[in-house]
Design a protein around this motif. Sequence first.
Motif, PDB file in Angstrom:
ATOM      1  N   ASP A   1      -6.671   6.870  -0.234  1.00  0.00           N
ATOM      2  CA  ASP A   1      -6.594   5.469  -0.644  1.00  0.00           C
ATOM      3  C   ASP A   1      -7.477   5.249  -1.875  1.00  0.00           C
ATOM      4  O   ASP A   1      -8.625   5.700  -1.901  1.00  0.00           O
TER       5      ASP A   1
ATOM      6  N   HIS B   1       0.811  -1.221   0.000  1.00  0.00           N
ATOM      7  CA  HIS B   1       0.000   0.000   0.000  1.00  0.00           C
ATOM      8  C   HIS B   1       0.853   1.284   0.000  1.00  0.00           C
ATOM      9  O   HIS B   1       0.530   2.249  -0.691  1.00  0.00           O
TER      10      HIS B   1
ATOM     11  N   HIS C   1       1.183   4.282  -2.932  1.00  0.00           N
ATOM     12  CA  HIS C   1       0.982   5.729  -2.787  1.00  0.00           C
ATOM     13  C   HIS C   1       2.072   6.503  -3.538  1.00  0.00           C
ATOM     14  O   HIS C   1       1.805   7.516  -4.174  1.00  0.00           O
TER      15      HIS C   1
ATOM     16  N   TYR D   1       4.486  10.933   3.034  1.00  0.00           N
ATOM     17  CA  TYR D   1       3.180  10.267   2.964  1.00  0.00           C
ATOM     18  C   TYR D   1       2.503  10.424   4.319  1.00  0.00           C
ATOM     19  O   TYR D   1       2.955   9.874   5.316  1.00  0.00           O
TER      20      TYR D   1
END
Length: 333
Positions: free
Chosen positions: A291, A108, A112, A129
């Motif tokens: 997301d 994940h 990003h 992030y």
Amino acid sequence: MYCLGIESTADDFGVAILSFDGRVLSNANSAYMPEKGGIHPREAARHHAEVAGKVLAEAFERAGIKPQDVSIVAFSQGPGLGPCLRTGATAARALASYLRVPLVGVNHCVAHIEIGKLVTGAVDPVTLYVSGGNTIISAFEAGRYRVFGETLDIAIGNCLDVFAREAGMSQRKGAPFGAMVEELASRSKTFVPLPYTVKGMDLSFSGLLTAAVQILHERKHSLEDLCFSLQEVAFSMLTEVTERALAHTEKLEVLLTGGVAANKRLQSMLNVIAEEHNARFCVVPKEYALDNGAMIAWTGILAYKSKITLPVEKSFVKLKWRLDEVYAPWVEG
Ligand code: ATP
Ligand code: FE2
């Protein structure tokens, strides 16, 4: 060729379809909204299971392709909440088996960064992030995205959310807590001293949160002043560590992503340090900073092109899968 990507690490269930050359054909999403309090993992997973069919159908409809046109299926394999990850993984496995196409497990956090690079054109950035569950400063070095700094306790987004909840705010669709704090902060210029905690290259937000909540309940300062001060301290911490990573790596780009990237004050602080180091400052637009399935599909394509696939029998989810554990051969081409 097309990749279908499924994102389900936390409160969002997203499905996107991308072509192998990086065109986003569709990026569908359904977000779980708790009635009150934070996310309950099993409730969120139940939401994902309920909406999965609908979101998949929407992704195909908007993309204008048929399931048989999909060449690979990618899914977020971790890090994240167990029940949520398992729901997405189950959907991905079923789909890949049914279509007889390869499955790709995507990290994940890597996703990003990769979608941020795709949509902003950044090539080799220092990435900050910042979201509800993550706070990571990273850059690529020798085959991997290295973690230069991270939170030692709670994420910055979580810090803002808990503070807002303690202040009695209530979240609405399209109006996240962080944006409410930002709005209130913009009405003040009065700084209330709060603890600033940077340890080496790592950050800690829990002491800052506790102090801010305590002062809030003392009612000696306005909520606007506290929101302003909370942002100033937290964002200065993030900016300090990002700047040191930039100075150390001598990269020429700063990439800001995650839900907190929407914050204008954070953007302006980072813009200043980027300019001072002659680096280009890139902010990932909201659709791709929150997301989303597109980031999973795109990273799945990159990994697949580097011959990385995942047999179904080995496709268990990894709740604590760190960014720097991922070998990323596609980055060096
Ligand atoms: P992850 O799994 O990546 O941790 P998440 O679902 O927890 O994701 P995101 O959806 O990326 O997090 O981001 C949500 C966070 O962004 C929340 O903490 C929210 O308060 C924060 N946020 C949204 N808009 C703003 C803003 N304008 N300023 C500051 N924070 C914001
Ligand atoms: Fe995320």
